[in-house]
Design an enzyme around this catalytic site. Structure first.
Site, PDB file in Angstrom:
ATOM      1  N   ASP A  55     -47.912  56.425  23.685  1.00 32.28           N
ATOM      2  CA  ASP A  55     -47.018  57.408  23.047  1.00 32.28           C
ATOM      3  C   ASP A  55     -45.612  57.259  23.647  1.00 32.28           C
ATOM      4  O   ASP A  55     -44.616  57.219  22.918  1.00 32.28           O
ATOM      5  CB  ASP A  55     -47.501  58.849  23.306  1.00 32.28           C
ATOM      6  CG  ASP A  55     -48.828  59.188  22.648  1.00 32.28           C
ATOM      7  OD1 ASP A  55     -48.860  60.009  21.730  1.00 32.28           O
ATOM      8  OD2 ASP A  55     -49.856  58.612  23.072  1.00 32.28           O
ATOM      9  N   GLU A  80     -41.407  63.612  19.558  1.00 33.33           N
ATOM     10  CA  GLU A  80     -42.444  64.480  20.145  1.00 33.33           C
ATOM     11  C   GLU A  80     -42.444  64.502  21.677  1.00 33.33           C
ATOM     12  O   GLU A  80     -42.600  65.558  22.280  1.00 33.33           O
ATOM     13  CB  GLU A  80     -43.835  64.044  19.651  1.00 33.33           C
ATOM     14  CG  GLU A  80     -44.921  64.944  20.226  1.00 33.33           C
ATOM     15  CD  GLU A  80     -46.334  64.591  19.768  1.00 33.33           C
ATOM     16  OE1 GLU A  80     -46.503  63.606  19.039  1.00 33.33           O
ATOM     17  OE2 GLU A  80     -47.257  65.326  20.163  1.00 33.33           O
ATOM     18  N   ASP A 142     -42.567  60.550  15.431  1.00 36.67           N
ATOM     19  CA  ASP A 142     -43.849  60.783  16.095  1.00 36.67           C
ATOM     20  C   ASP A 142     -44.279  59.410  16.605  1.00 36.67           C
ATOM     21  O   ASP A 142     -44.687  58.539  15.820  1.00 36.67           O
ATOM     22  CB  ASP A 142     -44.886  61.357  15.117  1.00 36.67           C
ATOM     23  CG  ASP A 142     -46.065  61.951  15.851  1.00 36.67           C
ATOM     24  OD1 ASP A 142     -46.344  61.488  16.965  1.00 36.67           O
ATOM     25  OD2 ASP A 142     -46.700  62.873  15.301  1.00 36.67           O
ATOM     26  N   ILE A 144     -46.770  58.268  18.398  1.00 37.63           N
ATOM     27  CA  ILE A 144     -48.146  58.035  17.929  1.00 37.63           C
ATOM     28  C   ILE A 144     -48.594  59.340  17.300  1.00 37.63           C
ATOM     29  O   ILE A 144     -48.676  60.372  17.975  1.00 37.63           O
ATOM     30  CB  ILE A 144     -49.135  57.677  19.057  1.00 37.63           C
ATOM     31  CG1 ILE A 144     -48.803  56.304  19.646  1.00 37.63           C
ATOM     32  CG2 ILE A 144     -50.569  57.665  18.500  1.00 37.63           C
ATOM     33  CD1 ILE A 144     -49.825  55.801  20.647  1.00 37.63           C
ATOM     34  N   ASP A 145     -48.812  59.316  16.021  1.00 35.73           N
ATOM     35  CA  ASP A 145     -49.392  60.483  15.359  1.00 35.73           C
ATOM     36  C   ASP A 145     -50.885  60.214  15.279  1.00 35.73           C
ATOM     37  O   ASP A 145     -51.304  59.118  14.901  1.00 35.73           O
ATOM     38  CB  ASP A 145     -48.781  60.644  13.964  1.00 35.73           C
ATOM     39  CG  ASP A 145     -49.305  61.894  13.284  1.00 35.73           C
ATOM     40  OD1 ASP A 145     -49.441  62.927  13.973  1.00 35.73           O
ATOM     41  OD2 ASP A 145     -49.567  61.843  12.074  1.00 35.73           O
ATOM     42  N   THR A 147     -52.924  60.967  18.179  1.00 32.61           N
ATOM     43  CA  THR A 147     -53.262  60.430  19.513  1.00 32.61           C
ATOM     44  C   THR A 147     -54.772  60.496  19.764  1.00 32.61           C
ATOM     45  O   THR A 147     -55.342  59.585  20.373  1.00 32.61           O
ATOM     46  CB  THR A 147     -52.499  61.193  20.617  1.00 32.61           C
ATOM     47  OG1 THR A 147     -51.107  61.146  20.309  1.00 32.61           O
ATOM     48  CG2 THR A 147     -52.707  60.570  21.983  1.00 32.61           C
ATOM     49  N   SER A 267     -54.165  61.369  11.565  1.00 35.91           N
ATOM     50  CA  SER A 267     -52.748  60.978  11.454  1.00 35.91           C
ATOM     51  C   SER A 267     -52.200  60.946  10.026  1.00 35.91           C
ATOM     52  O   SER A 267     -52.911  61.183   9.051  1.00 35.91           O
ATOM     53  CB  SER A 267     -52.500  59.609  12.103  1.00 35.91           C
ATOM     54  OG  SER A 267     -52.763  58.545  11.200  1.00 35.91           O
ATOM     55  N   LYS A 270     -53.126  59.340   6.404  1.00 31.29           N
ATOM     56  CA  LYS A 270     -53.618  60.055   5.207  1.00 31.29           C
ATOM     57  C   LYS A 270     -52.551  60.091   4.111  1.00 31.29           C
ATOM     58  O   LYS A 270     -52.855  59.917   2.939  1.00 31.29           O
ATOM     59  CB  LYS A 270     -54.009  61.505   5.562  1.00 31.29           C
ATOM     60  CG  LYS A 270     -55.229  61.605   6.467  1.00 31.29           C
ATOM     61  CD  LYS A 270     -55.676  63.045   6.631  1.00 31.29           C
ATOM     62  CE  LYS A 270     -54.884  63.859   7.620  1.00 31.29           C
ATOM     63  NZ  LYS A 270     -54.958  63.443   9.016  1.00 31.29           N
ATOM     64  N   ARG A 284     -54.154  70.341   4.372  1.00 31.28           N
ATOM     65  CA  ARG A 284     -54.039  70.620   5.812  1.00 31.28           C
ATOM     66  C   ARG A 284     -53.779  72.101   5.998  1.00 31.28           C
ATOM     67  O   ARG A 284     -52.719  72.601   5.629  1.00 31.28           O
ATOM     68  CB  ARG A 284     -52.906  69.806   6.406  1.00 31.28           C
ATOM     69  CG  ARG A 284     -52.753  69.985   7.906  1.00 31.28           C
ATOM     70  CD  ARG A 284     -51.604  69.137   8.394  1.00 31.28           C
ATOM     71  NE  ARG A 284     -51.368  69.344   9.805  1.00 31.28           N
ATOM     72  CZ  ARG A 284     -51.967  68.650  10.766  1.00 31.28           C
ATOM     73  NH1 ARG A 284     -52.827  67.727  10.467  1.00 31.28           N
ATOM     74  NH2 ARG A 284     -51.696  68.891  12.026  1.00 31.28           N
ATOM     75  N   ASP A 296     -44.710  65.571  12.430  1.00 35.53           N
ATOM     76  CA  ASP A 296     -46.051  65.361  11.871  1.00 35.53           C
ATOM     77  C   ASP A 296     -46.032  65.175  10.347  1.00 35.53           C
ATOM     78  O   ASP A 296     -47.076  64.861   9.766  1.00 35.53           O
ATOM     79  CB  ASP A 296     -46.976  66.535  12.216  1.00 35.53           C
ATOM     80  CG  ASP A 296     -47.607  66.384  13.596  1.00 35.53           C
ATOM     81  OD1 ASP A 296     -47.772  65.237  14.042  1.00 35.53           O
ATOM     82  OD2 ASP A 296     -47.923  67.416  14.226  1.00 35.53           O
TER      83      ASP A 296
HETATM   84  N1  A3P Z   1     -54.692  73.021  16.832  1.00 38.93           N
HETATM   85  C1  A3P Z   1     -53.998  72.252  16.019  1.00 38.93           C
HETATM   86  N2  A3P Z   1     -53.864  72.577  14.724  1.00 38.93           N
HETATM   87  C2  A3P Z   1     -53.191  71.798  13.880  1.00 38.93           C
HETATM   88  N3  A3P Z   1     -52.580  70.651  14.269  1.00 38.93           N
HETATM   89  C3  A3P Z   1     -52.672  70.278  15.536  1.00 38.93           C
HETATM   90  C4  A3P Z   1     -53.384  71.052  16.485  1.00 38.93           C
HETATM   91  N4  A3P Z   1     -53.308  70.422  17.662  1.00 38.93           N
HETATM   92  C5  A3P Z   1     -52.562  69.321  17.462  1.00 38.93           C
HETATM   93  N5  A3P Z   1     -52.168  69.235  16.182  1.00 38.93           N
HETATM   94  C6  A3P Z   1     -51.317  68.244  15.539  1.00 38.93           C
HETATM   95  O1  A3P Z   1     -52.089  67.438  14.656  1.00 38.93           O
HETATM   96  C7  A3P Z   1     -51.571  66.131  14.727  1.00 38.93           C
HETATM   97  C8  A3P Z   1     -52.597  65.131  14.269  1.00 38.93           C
HETATM   98  O2  A3P Z   1     -52.922  65.403  12.953  1.00 38.93           O
HETATM   99  P1  A3P Z   1     -54.250  64.859  12.298  1.00 38.93           P
HETATM  100  O3  A3P Z   1     -55.297  65.879  12.493  1.00 38.93           O
HETATM  101  O4  A3P Z   1     -53.824  64.725  10.877  1.00 38.93           O
HETATM  102  O5  A3P Z   1     -54.573  63.564  12.958  1.00 38.93           O
HETATM  103  C9  A3P Z   1     -51.193  65.986  16.165  1.00 38.93           C
HETATM  104  O6  A3P Z   1     -50.223  64.993  16.255  1.00 38.93           O
HETATM  105  P2  A3P Z   1     -50.196  64.042  17.572  1.00 38.93           P
HETATM  106  O7  A3P Z   1     -51.445  63.274  17.586  1.00 38.93           O
HETATM  107  O8  A3P Z   1     -48.968  63.258  17.293  1.00 38.93           O
HETATM  108  O9  A3P Z   1     -50.029  64.945  18.750  1.00 38.93           O
HETATM  109  C10 A3P Z   1     -50.657  67.359  16.545  1.00 38.93           C
HETATM  110  O10 A3P Z   1     -49.275  67.477  16.390  1.00 38.93           O
HETATM  111 MG    MG Z   2     -48.350  64.023  15.378  1.00 38.89          MG
HETATM  112 MG    MG Z   3     -47.770  62.183  18.486  1.00 38.32          MG
HETATM  113 MG    MG Z   4     -49.228  64.967  20.449  1.00 38.14          MG
END
Ligand code: A3P
Ligand code: MG
Ligand code: MG
Ligand code: MG
Length: 356
Positions: A55, A80, A142, A144-145, A147, A267, A270, A284, A296
């Protein structure tokens, strides 16, 4: 097309070229780390979400490439990660690891003859501290979206967008683990690259959305699916149950008569998959109290809208990315095509009402 007419057709051509280069280089670093991930490469931030050396490394490379490729532009980036945890006692080893990863990636690429110090790395990470907002230009990153998906060995994305006067004008999504070939016949069969993995989606306002291999290939225009009967639709949701309310998404699917089980993916991959018609709906719906961040959704949303799709909040409004680091919106995000949006929105609103 000559270079001059390309510039005339796309007013953000220079920014797009720089953004693609930045995302591709960052994705290369991520791929190396994902291949050999160790537990020690994963840290926990104050909000208890994970962050890896990748990241940070990705954020450094994007910041560096954008500055190198667009030297005459003023630079503002909303990203981020920040350097706070890396400046703490005991983080020296991790910082050294990030620095060597970044320098190795730069050296292997060969475009830049330079080597970063640990201080340069910290400063590059902190280049992402901008508050964004409605005026001027701001890169939104972002690094890494997804993670959690990255750590699991699943999908993730390097997501970079550009805001100009509060509007998203450009987005690039690097998805190293997403096959290039679409599962939708209309957007499928890219040349000879049938089994190639690694997709780079990019969109500029008014110019449509394209995809090419992360390793480079001829770009192909893509579009969302044209399904208009929800019975034939499939939908995407987060792999992580804590990121989106599954009881609500399944009640929406039931109302719509959706037959196919949800496709769960990490991420903004999608958004990319939706933009080429691999699925019809992305829902979402975060749990109460969660506020979405701009990074995001910025890149993913323009990739979908320029592919002919729509992205709305639970009230049916466009997402407003001009309010700073957070997304000022009603709970819930829907991405789909223009035929399905009204029915999905109605079902979402009904499901939310019933939940109260
Ligand atoms: N409790 C929560 N509810 C919703 N989104 C969350 C969360 N905790 C983390 N995220 C966000 O969801 C992103 C990932 O989305 P997805 O579920 O589509 O993979 C994360 O990005 P990062 O991985 O960049 O931190 C983070 O920003
Ligand atoms: Mg993200
Ligand atoms: Mg991220
Ligand atoms: Mg994160």
């Amino acid at each position: 097309m000559s270079q001059l007419s390309e510039v005339a057709a796309n007013p953000y051509a220079a920014e797009l070229a720089a953004a693609k280069k930045a995302v591709v280089l960052a994705a290369r670093l991520c791929q190396i780390v994902q291949q050999g991930i160790l537990q020690s490469d994963v840290q926990s931030k104050a909000d208890r979400t994970p962050v890896t050396v990748a990241d940070y490394g990705s954020q450094v490379l994007v910041s560096l490439v954008l500055k190198k490729e667009l030297p005459s532009h003023s630079f503002s980036m909303v990203a981020e990660e920040d350097s706070k945890d890396l400046r703490k006692d005991g983080a020296q080893e991790v910082l050294e690891h990030i620095t060597s990863l970044v320098n190795e990636t730069i050296a292997n690429d060969g475009s830049y003859n330079m080597s970063l110090s640990k201080e340069d790395v910290l400063a590059a990470i902190d280049g992402g501290k901008s508050e964004g907002g409605p005026s001027g230009r701001h890169w939104i990153l972002d690094p890494i979206d997804g993670t959690k998906g990255f750590i699991r060995g699943d999908q993730y994305a390097v997501a970079l967008g550009l805001l100009d006067e509060g509007k998203v004008v450009l987005g690039v999504l690097g998805c190293p683990n997403l096959p290039l070939k679409s599962t939708n016949k209309h957007n499928g069969g890219y040349g000879s690259s049938r089994d190639q993995v690694g997709s780079l989606f990019f969109a500029t306002i008014g110019c449509g959305t394209e995809v090419e291999a992360l390793e480079g290939s001829d770009p192909q225009k893509i579009s969302v699916c044209s399904i208009n009967n929800p019975v034939d639709a499939s939908f995407f949701e987060s792999f992580e149950a804590s990121h989106s309310k599954r009881d609500l998404t399944s009640s929406i699917a039931e109302k719509l008569g959706v037959q196919a089980p949800p496709v769960r993916m990490d991420s903004q991959a999608k958004y990319g998959a939706l933009a080429r018609g691999d699925g019809a709906i992305f829902l979402r719906i975060p749990h109460k109290g969660y506020i979405e961040t701009v990074w995001d959704h910025v890149a993913g949303s323009i990739v979908v809208t320029e592919a002919g799709g729509m992205v709305k909040d639970a009230s049916g409004n466009d997402l407003d990315f001009s309010k700073g680091r957070y997304l000022d919106r009603d709970r819930g995000i829907i991405a789909t095509n223009k035929y399905l949006m009204p029915v999905v929105l109605k079902a979402l609103q009904e499901a939310m009402k019933e939940e109260q």
